[in-house]
Motif scaffolding. Structure first.
Motif, PDB file in Angstrom:
ATOM      1  N   ASN A 154      23.886  52.459 -98.768  1.00  0.00           N
ATOM      2  CA  ASN A 154      22.774  52.821 -99.635  1.00  0.00           C
ATOM      3  C   ASN A 154      23.276  53.446-100.933  1.00  0.00           C
ATOM      4  O   ASN A 154      22.786  53.137-102.025  1.00  0.00           O
ATOM      5  CB  ASN A 154      21.849  53.791 -98.906  1.00  0.00           C
ATOM      6  CG  ASN A 154      20.615  54.119 -99.715  1.00  0.00           C
ATOM      7  OD1 ASN A 154      19.786  53.258-100.004  1.00  0.00           O
ATOM      8  ND2 ASN A 154      20.469  55.384-100.093  1.00  0.00           N
ATOM      9  N   ALA A 155      24.282  54.309-100.837  1.00  0.00           N
ATOM     10  CA  ALA A 155      24.835  54.941-102.033  1.00  0.00           C
ATOM     11  C   ALA A 155      25.562  53.940-102.910  1.00  0.00           C
ATOM     12  O   ALA A 155      25.532  54.031-104.147  1.00  0.00           O
ATOM     13  CB  ALA A 155      25.781  56.077-101.627  1.00  0.00           C
ATOM     14  N   ALA A 156      26.222  52.966-102.277  1.00  0.00           N
ATOM     15  CA  ALA A 156      27.031  52.020-103.045  1.00  0.00           C
ATOM     16  C   ALA A 156      26.184  50.976-103.748  1.00  0.00           C
ATOM     17  O   ALA A 156      26.458  50.614-104.903  1.00  0.00           O
ATOM     18  CB  ALA A 156      28.034  51.326-102.109  1.00  0.00           C
ATOM     19  N   PHE A 157      25.129  50.470-103.093  1.00  0.00           N
ATOM     20  CA  PHE A 157      24.399  49.327-103.635  1.00  0.00           C
ATOM     21  C   PHE A 157      22.899  49.545-103.754  1.00  0.00           C
ATOM     22  O   PHE A 157      22.301  49.258-104.783  1.00  0.00           O
ATOM     23  CB  PHE A 157      24.627  48.092-102.744  1.00  0.00           C
ATOM     24  CG  PHE A 157      26.028  47.558-102.779  1.00  0.00           C
ATOM     25  CD1 PHE A 157      26.673  47.349-103.977  1.00  0.00           C
ATOM     26  CD2 PHE A 157      26.700  47.275-101.611  1.00  0.00           C
ATOM     27  CE1 PHE A 157      27.965  46.856-104.017  1.00  0.00           C
ATOM     28  CE2 PHE A 157      27.983  46.778-101.635  1.00  0.00           C
ATOM     29  CZ  PHE A 157      28.625  46.568-102.845  1.00  0.00           C
ATOM     30  N   LEU A 158      22.298  50.059-102.698  1.00  0.00           N
ATOM     31  CA  LEU A 158      20.838  50.003-102.609  1.00  0.00           C
ATOM     32  C   LEU A 158      20.144  50.994-103.537  1.00  0.00           C
ATOM     33  O   LEU A 158      19.192  50.642-104.231  1.00  0.00           O
ATOM     34  CB  LEU A 158      20.407  50.243-101.151  1.00  0.00           C
ATOM     35  CG  LEU A 158      21.038  49.289-100.137  1.00  0.00           C
ATOM     36  CD1 LEU A 158      20.536  49.597 -98.736  1.00  0.00           C
ATOM     37  CD2 LEU A 158      20.731  47.845-100.495  1.00  0.00           C
ATOM     38  N   ALA A 159      20.597  52.250-103.544  1.00  0.00           N
ATOM     39  CA  ALA A 159      19.945  53.261-104.382  1.00  0.00           C
ATOM     40  C   ALA A 159      20.014  52.914-105.873  1.00  0.00           C
ATOM     41  O   ALA A 159      19.002  53.014-106.582  1.00  0.00           O
ATOM     42  CB  ALA A 159      20.552  54.634-104.109  1.00  0.00           C
ATOM     43  N   PRO A 160      21.162  52.476-106.416  1.00  0.00           N
ATOM     44  CA  PRO A 160      21.183  52.106-107.841  1.00  0.00           C
ATOM     45  C   PRO A 160      20.223  50.971-108.186  1.00  0.00           C
ATOM     46  O   PRO A 160      19.593  50.985-109.241  1.00  0.00           O
ATOM     47  CB  PRO A 160      22.639  51.693-108.074  1.00  0.00           C
ATOM     48  CG  PRO A 160      23.405  52.409-107.027  1.00  0.00           C
ATOM     49  CD  PRO A 160      22.511  52.436-105.833  1.00  0.00           C
ATOM     50  N   LEU A 161      20.095  49.997-107.284  1.00  0.00           N
ATOM     51  CA  LEU A 161      19.211  48.877-107.577  1.00  0.00           C
ATOM     52  C   LEU A 161      17.752  49.299-107.536  1.00  0.00           C
ATOM     53  O   LEU A 161      16.939  48.832-108.334  1.00  0.00           O
ATOM     54  CB  LEU A 161      19.453  47.752-106.566  1.00  0.00           C
ATOM     55  CG  LEU A 161      18.653  46.467-106.806  1.00  0.00           C
ATOM     56  CD1 LEU A 161      19.096  45.801-108.100  1.00  0.00           C
ATOM     57  CD2 LEU A 161      18.801  45.505-105.642  1.00  0.00           C
ATOM     58  N   ALA A 162      17.408  50.207-106.622  1.00  0.00           N
ATOM     59  CA  ALA A 162      16.017  50.634-106.477  1.00  0.00           C
ATOM     60  C   ALA A 162      15.595  51.616-107.564  1.00  0.00           C
ATOM     61  O   ALA A 162      14.397  51.867-107.733  1.00  0.00           O
ATOM     62  CB  ALA A 162      15.809  51.268-105.100  1.00  0.00           C
ATOM     63  N   ASN A 163      16.538  52.170-108.312  1.00  0.00           N
ATOM     64  CA  ASN A 163      16.212  53.161-109.352  1.00  0.00           C
ATOM     65  C   ASN A 163      16.857  52.758-110.676  1.00  0.00           C
ATOM     66  O   ASN A 163      17.880  53.326-111.085  1.00  0.00           O
ATOM     67  CB  ASN A 163      16.701  54.557-108.933  1.00  0.00           C
ATOM     68  CG  ASN A 163      16.035  55.047-107.656  1.00  0.00           C
ATOM     69  OD1 ASN A 163      14.956  55.612-107.686  1.00  0.00           O
ATOM     70  ND2 ASN A 163      16.698  54.819-106.522  1.00  0.00           N
ATOM     71  N   PRO A 164      16.288  51.783-111.361  1.00  0.00           N
ATOM     72  CA  PRO A 164      16.913  51.283-112.595  1.00  0.00           C
ATOM     73  C   PRO A 164      17.018  52.338-113.694  1.00  0.00           C
ATOM     74  O   PRO A 164      17.975  52.329-114.468  1.00  0.00           O
ATOM     75  CB  PRO A 164      16.001  50.124-113.011  1.00  0.00           C
ATOM     76  CG  PRO A 164      14.707  50.367-112.306  1.00  0.00           C
ATOM     77  CD  PRO A 164      15.052  51.051-111.036  1.00  0.00           C
ATOM     78  N   GLU A 165      16.028  53.276-113.768  1.00  0.00           N
ATOM     79  CA  GLU A 165      16.094  54.292-114.819  1.00  0.00           C
ATOM     80  C   GLU A 165      17.276  55.231-114.599  1.00  0.00           C
ATOM     81  O   GLU A 165      18.044  55.532-115.528  1.00  0.00           O
ATOM     82  CB  GLU A 165      14.787  55.109-114.853  1.00  0.00           C
ATOM     83  CG  GLU A 165      13.568  54.304-115.241  1.00  0.00           C
ATOM     84  CD  GLU A 165      12.963  53.567-114.067  1.00  0.00           C
ATOM     85  OE1 GLU A 165      13.473  53.721-112.919  1.00  0.00           O
ATOM     86  OE2 GLU A 165      11.998  52.807-114.272  1.00  0.00           O
ATOM     87  N   LEU A 166      17.440  55.668-113.340  1.00  0.00           N
ATOM     88  CA  LEU A 166      18.580  56.533-113.041  1.00  0.00           C
ATOM     89  C   LEU A 166      19.895  55.769-113.178  1.00  0.00           C
ATOM     90  O   LEU A 166      20.913  56.341-113.601  1.00  0.00           O
ATOM     91  CB  LEU A 166      18.450  57.097-111.635  1.00  0.00           C
ATOM     92  CG  LEU A 166      17.306  58.097-111.403  1.00  0.00           C
ATOM     93  CD1 LEU A 166      17.244  58.515-109.947  1.00  0.00           C
ATOM     94  CD2 LEU A 166      17.492  59.316-112.304  1.00  0.00           C
ATOM     95  N   ARG A 167      19.873  54.500-112.841  1.00  0.00           N
ATOM     96  CA  ARG A 167      21.084  53.696-112.990  1.00  0.00           C
ATOM     97  C   ARG A 167      21.503  53.630-114.446  1.00  0.00           C
ATOM     98  O   ARG A 167      22.684  53.761-114.777  1.00  0.00           O
ATOM     99  CB  ARG A 167      20.839  52.292-112.439  1.00  0.00           C
ATOM    100  CG  ARG A 167      22.089  51.416-112.466  1.00  0.00           C
ATOM    101  CD  ARG A 167      21.840  50.065-111.839  1.00  0.00           C
ATOM    102  NE  ARG A 167      21.057  49.189-112.711  1.00  0.00           N
ATOM    103  CZ  ARG A 167      19.867  48.703-112.421  1.00  0.00           C
ATOM    104  NH1 ARG A 167      19.290  49.007-111.271  1.00  0.00           N
ATOM    105  NH2 ARG A 167      19.234  47.905-113.252  1.00  0.00           N
TER     106      ARG A 167
END
Length: 420
Positions: A154-167
């Motif tokens: 989740n930290a490596a792939f999923l969370a960045p994709l689900a939060n484009p603004e934070l990414r």
């Protein structure tokens, strides 16, 4: 519809053709008689069947030509005459050359297929390419237990994709790779599919047999084709199984062929030939210590996740999956999970298979089918030895006596906790 008048000769020939359908001269002779009798449609059918059996037969071609002209031939196909008939001009080579075979095929396309076709595979979008992406059809909810692995993914792939603004705020790229390692049969491929499902991405699974080729340069082109297919289908998860065979340490091989594959894989991971945005690379191996160190450099397979034998919740889920469609009685998967500490998912599947085999053989001996019960499963657990033990023994030697730059910290902690 009017019935054609009965002709004993034609009827006899029809019976002869029915008993020898591949006899082209016989079929042509029947067609000629039908044409002479004014039964053009039937003659056309016989000519078409003769050409289907023997496309180069001259007599069959002449018969077809005559049926399309709507008249009988000037000569008999059974006994050709040396002189042309006075009722029709002699057919010349120019007449045969100028004949419109395309129009003739259209006339009889309801009776027989075309003699020649173009390459039907050239533009067919439904035909799979050498490396075809697919829908994974699996989510994290399908993976029982393994919460630590899910958190890392989740930290490596999923969370960045689900939060484009934070990414965007933190400059997190949607590219990168992750190496799954651990004992065989513990679900690394299943987890990779689940990652693709959570990402809403396509999935492309690659085995060493899909890439390796004995001819120089072909293996490298195959690796390039993998990444080209993934970039075209982005977002896409590319999963390399047994990556230690594909990307083995260059210092351990003198084969230029293997070195070329490793170099090409490094090039594609860097995205030099094409941007890898939206391409997520997962790899699995049972022997991480045999993987080329350059593959684990930052920007490539820079993160590693240890996939251990399933924990108790995961073992319960595996038991339920493999016992779901079998006749059961009084089975407690919680007890089974406690008795199978250290078993891989593949080991548990085999336990279920052995238990079913026991019940089946008892049913054969007694003549009465019975259900699978706890005694069958417990006896199977006692009989099956965990396949992870040999791997853990090897891993222990690597951790204790080999080079470890901190990559195997999770493995070291697990070995210490399990007192190995």
């Amino acid at each position: 519809m009017d019935h054609e008048p009965t002709d004993p000769v034609i009827d006899a020939l029809r019976r002869a053709v029915a008993s020898a359908p591949h006899d082209v001269p016989l079929r042509v002779h029947l067609g000629r008689l039908l044409l002479d009798a004014g039964r053009t449609a039937e003659a056309t059918a016989e000519a078409a069947a003769a050409l289907a059996a023997e496309p180069t037969d001259a007599a069959a071609g002449t018969l077809m030509l005559d049926t399309l002209r709507g008249g009988s031939a000037p000569v008999s196909s059974a006994a050709p005459s040396s002189a042309p008939s006075s009722s029709a001009p002699e057919e010349t080579a120019d007449d045969r050359t100028s004949f419109d075979w395309h129009a003739a095929e259209q006339e009889v396309e309801h009776l027989v297929g075309p003699a020649f076709v173009d390459d039907l595979d050239a533009d067919d979008p439904d035909l799979p390419s050498a490396f075809s992406v697919e829908d994974p059809g699996t989510r994290f909810t399908d993976v029982g237990g393994m919460e630590h692995v899910k958190q890392r993914l989740n930290a490596a792939f999923l969370a960045p994709l689900a939060n484009p603004e934070l990414r965007a705020l933190y400059g997190k790229s949607l590219r990168g790779g992750l190496l799954l390692y651990g004992p065989p049969g513990c679900g690394k491929t299943f987890i990779a599919r689940a990652v693709a499902g959570e990402l809403g991405a396509r999935f492309l699974s690659v085995a060493i047999t899909d890439v390796l080729d004995p001819y120089i340069g072909v293996s490298e082109r195959n690796i390039q084709a993998v990444f080209e297919a993934a970039r075209a289908a982005a977002p896409c998860v590319v999963f390399f199984d047994e990556v230690d065979a594909l990307g083995q340490r260059r210092s351990q091989t003198r084969s230029s062929h293997v070195r070329g594959m490793v170099n090409q894989l490094l090039t594609e991971l860097d995205g030099i030939s094409g941007g890898n945005e939206g391409v997520f690379v997962l790899a699995a191996t049972n022997q991480p210590w045999d993987v080329e160190p350059a593959l684990r450099r930052p920007g490539r397979l820079d993160r590693t996740v240890l996939v251990l034998p399933p924990d108790a919740p995961a073992r319960e889920a595996v038991f339920r999956t493999h016992l779901r469609d079998r006749p059961l009685e009084g089975v407690d998967v919680g007890v089974l999970a406690k008795r199978t500490e250290g078993f891989s998912g593949a080991d548990i599947a085999y336990v279920c298979e052995v238990a079913a085999e026991r019940a089946l053989m008892d049913s054969v001996a007694s003549g009465t089918a019975r259900l699978i019960g706890m005694p069958d499963l417990l006896d199977s657990v006692a009989e099956v030895r965990p396949s992870t033990r040999s791997w853990l023994d090897t891993a222990r030697n690597v951790v204790l006596f080999g080079e470890d730059d901190g990559t195997y910290a999770d493995l070291r902690a697990y070995l210490k906790k399990s007192k190995r």
